[in-house]
Design an enzyme around this catalytic site. Structure first.
Site, short mmCIF file in Angstrom:
data_model
loop_
_atom_site.label_atom_id
_atom_site.label_comp_id
_atom_site.label_asym_id
_atom_site.label_seq_id
_atom_site.Cartn_x
_atom_site.Cartn_y
_atom_site.Cartn_z
N GLU A 34 -52.71 -10.75 -76.04
CA GLU A 34 -53.38 -11.72 -76.64
C GLU A 34 -54.93 -11.92 -76.38
O GLU A 34 -55.12 -11.49 -75.05
CB GLU A 34 -52.57 -13.14 -76.00
CG GLU A 34 -51.55 -13.49 -76.67
CD GLU A 34 -50.92 -14.91 -75.90
OE1 GLU A 34 -51.84 -15.60 -75.55
OE2 GLU A 34 -49.88 -14.91 -75.75
N GLU B 194 -45.71 -15.39 -70.64
CA GLU B 194 -46.67 -15.92 -69.65
C GLU B 194 -45.90 -16.59 -68.51
O GLU B 194 -46.09 -17.67 -68.16
CB GLU B 194 -47.66 -16.59 -70.14
CG GLU B 194 -48.88 -16.00 -70.77
CD GLU B 194 -49.98 -16.76 -71.03
OE1 GLU B 194 -50.04 -17.86 -71.02
OE2 GLU B 194 -51.16 -16.30 -71.37
C1 GLA Z 1 -51.60 -18.26 -73.70
C2 GLA Z 1 -50.39 -18.32 -74.35
C3 GLA Z 1 -50.39 -18.47 -75.95
C4 GLA Z 1 -51.59 -19.58 -76.26
C5 GLA Z 1 -52.69 -18.95 -75.36
C6 GLA Z 1 -53.82 -20.10 -75.70
O1 GLA Z 1 -52.01 -16.84 -73.61
O2 GLA Z 1 -49.43 -17.08 -74.48
O3 GLA Z 1 -49.27 -18.97 -76.47
O4 GLA Z 1 -51.10 -20.75 -75.50
O5 GLA Z 1 -52.72 -18.92 -74.29
O6 GLA Z 1 -55.05 -19.26 -75.20
#
Ligand code: GLA
Length: 655
Positions: free
Chosen positions: A305, A153
């Protein structure tokens, strides 16, 4: 170029971020047993492992990862290996403060959290390249390795000195001369003319409003710098494993990243998606992000995710009611995902995310969360071979561009109530509720495959984009365009007349006298509906074929909506039902058909390849008419003309 197919071999990739370094080794074996039980076929390792891999500068601790890679391979579970570069170890900030980013007010972003790296720091980039090189060299040939996940991210900004120097280099390359920069930035305003490159700052906190063209370029620069970091690591792993695909996980509709541009550099596009289980429009938000990610990927994509239960970063964090995790996962597959993965495998007991769910929650193996994950694993295994690699087709596209968003979201504009993502959501919702499948596109993309193109608002449009839109309509396409569009050119310079003249002509607008933004909650009456958010004082040219007027108030009788041929202009935001009806009419006239006629409210239908996905977003059972005989891949049953979907129920029908 490698794609997702190579990584998944006809199965839907199912699994999640796995952070075994948080657990003793006994737990790893327990994890593998449960992974197999749930049908997990993929884990993402190493996302936040930098301090474990390189506990001191230059040290390498690969033993634990060797063990895990072998364990995964022996268990038949593939590995998406991450470069750990989003969270540098504490020693890096301590020994090299130049690696830490600075906020616009000069505040340092310290270690102790994550993502505390400056994209412009040569020191950070050197360490990131070195660990990436060593990871790729060590594991490039490992049989468990399926693909690469770079960083996590990407989202940082930096206003520090090294970023300032990099910004100047970037600007020199873009403008060549200071004179060109001064012209583009309109520095004649407020005595901002630069006599030296060294005087230019990365949009640090001034006394009053910032120069909007400078801010716009700073956003472009930031996206480009982060992309450089990604590309540098991608090229390293590619050199070792040219046959494996590389991705980095996007946050959905993330302001800081021109994801159209980024997607071109990825072999596979992936996204992290966390709709709020309590949000009545959560499913539509999911659909929007899925449609956008598919459009960026131009094919199958990865849900990298999601949460099996609650997240921990909203004010109040709601769990997913029974069945919702399955429903939203299958929705992603319906809309093109070939991977359904989670953050994270096992819920943490320590750290900032210990109240964020995992596939195994604190309740353990017997917990509802894991039991539902297991069921989903079995469902995905059933449909995998029929669905992976297949396409979702859309006849309508919504236009979106980050540069227009950046330029249109600045301070000092007519209304701070106007929010770019909210408008995208409103227009997408109208199409979604009409049962239409929607792509997203960049305004300079080839649009000729679409029967209808919807443009909620693009404050900034380049000449190339305007030419593209004109060509699209002249070539037979239907364009429906929202307010406050084509106001500015690519330097954020207002176009003569307040809107591009060619587009005014296209829509039959003679003069755009004034914008009349509305207060929060205010409504403006139009014939047959109410508008919100915005209205415009427009004088139609004699050439408009149809107008729907404002009623009462200052704009009484002036056109709220204009049509000239196949080009529509909507100068307000109609309330949801009215926008749905308007777009339903326009798309129907353009020949766009819903996926299925007569769908009950709350039921979503999506075609992917030869399959028809039916998704019931309601808590009560619903009966859906599906003419013909079908085989439901999920239940194994045969369906003739009608199917009943239970609470949050899904069917995947094959003719
Ligand atoms: C993001 C991050 C993860 C985690 C999630 C929590 O997507 O990539 O490492 O912190 O958020 O929702």
């Amino acid at each position: 170029m490698p794609d997702l197919g190579a990584a998944i071999g006809g199965r839907i990739l199912f699994g999640g971020d796995y952070n075994p370094e948080q657990w003793p080794e006994e737990t790893w074996h327990e994890d593998v047993r449960l992974m197999k039980d749930a049908g997990v076929n993929s884990v993402t390792l190493g996302v936040f492992s930098w301090a474990k891999l390189e506990p001191h500068p230059g040290a390498r601790e690969f033993g634990w990862l060797d063990t895990l890679m072998d364990l995964m391979h022996d268990s038949g579970i593939g590995v998406v290996l991450a470069t750990p570069t989003s969270s540098p170890p504490p020693w890096m900030g301590r020994l090299h403060p130049d690696t830490l980013p600075r906020a616009e007010d000069g505040r340092t972003e310290w270690w102790g959290g994550r993502q505390h790296f400056s994209h412009s720091s040569a020191t950070y980039r050197r360490y990131a390249a070195a660990i990436t090189e060593d990871l790729a060299a060590r594991y490039g040939g490992h049989p468990a390795l399926r693909m690469w996940h770079i960083n996590n991210e990407y989202c940082t900004t930096d206003h520090g000195d090294e970023a300032a120097a990099a910004f100047r280099r970037w600007l020199r390359e873009k403008y060549g001369t200071l004179e060109a920069l001064n012209t583009a930035w309109g520095t004649a305003f407020w005595s901002q003319g630069y006599d030296s490159w060294d005087g230019i700052l990365p949009a640090r906190q001034p006394h009053y409003l910032k120069n909007p063209a400078q801010v716009l370029d700073f956003r472009r620069f930031t996206s480009d710098m982060l992309l450089e970091c990604y590309v540098a690591e991608r090229d390293i792993v590619r050199r070792h494993t040219p046959h494996l695909s590389v991705t980095t996980n996007f946050m959905p509709l993330w302001f800081g990243q021109d994801a159209w541009r980024w997607a071109e550099e990825e072999d596979v596009v992936s996204v992290d998606l966390y709709p709020d289980p309590r949000d009545p429009l959560g499913a539509q938000h999911g659909a929007l992000v899925q449609d956008m990610t598919r459009s960026q990927a131009r094919g199958p994509w990865m849900l990298m995710e999601q949460a099996a239960g609650p997240v921990n970063w909203r004010g109040v964090n709601h769990p997913k009611p029974r069945g919702l995790n399955r429903l939203w996962s299958l929705q992603a597959v319906a809309r093109g995902a070939d991977a359904v993965c989670y953050f994270q495998w096992r819920q943490s007991r320590q750290g900032a995310e210990k109240f964020h769910s995992g596939m195994i929650s604190h309740a353990g193996e017997e917990g509802r969360t894991f039991q539902e994950v297991k069921r989903l694993g079995a469902d995905l295994a059933r449909i995998g071979e029929h669905v992976t690699g297949t396409a979702v087709r859309a006849d309508v596209a919504i236009l979106h561009d980050w540069h227009a968003w950046w330029a249109g979201a600045q301070d000092g504009r007519p209304s701070s109530e106007v929010d770019h993502p909210a408008l995208l959501h409103a227009w997408h919702r109208a199409l979604w509720e009409s049962g239409l499948t929607t792509d997203f596109a960049h305004p300079e993309h080839d649009l000729s495959a679409y029967k209808c193109v919807a443009l909620p608002r693009l404050y900034l449009l380049t000449d190339a984009a305007i030419g593209n839109l004109l060509g699209y309509v002249h070539g037979g396409g239907t364009l429906v365009c929202g307010f406050h569009t084509a106001v500015a050119d690519e330097d954020d310079r207002v176009r003569p007349g307040g809107m591009d003249a060619r587009l005014r002509e296209l829509f039959g607008i003679r003069t755009l006298h004034e914008w009349w933004p509305l207060d929060a909650g205010e409504r403006v009456e139009c014939e047959g509906f109410h508008g919100t958010l915005w209205s415009e004082e427009i004088e139609a040219a004699g050439t408009a074929d149809e107008t729907i007027p404002y009623k009462g108030g200052e704009l009484d009788g002036l056109p709220a909506v204009l049509r000239r041929g196949r080009a529509w202009y909507v100068s307000t935001l109609p309330e949801p039902e009215a926008l749905r009806a308007l777009l339903a009419r326009i798309t129907a006239e353009a020949g766009v058909r819903p996926v299925l006629d007569g769908l009950p409210e709350g039921v979503e239908a999506v075609r992917r390849g030869a399959l028809l996905f039916l998704l019931n977003h309601r808590r009560d059972p619903v009966s859906v008419e599906v003419p013909g005989t079908h085989h439901d891949l999920l239940s194994g049953g045969t369906i003739s003309d009608r199917i009943t979907l239970g609470r949050y129920g899904t069917a995947v029908l094959r003719p």
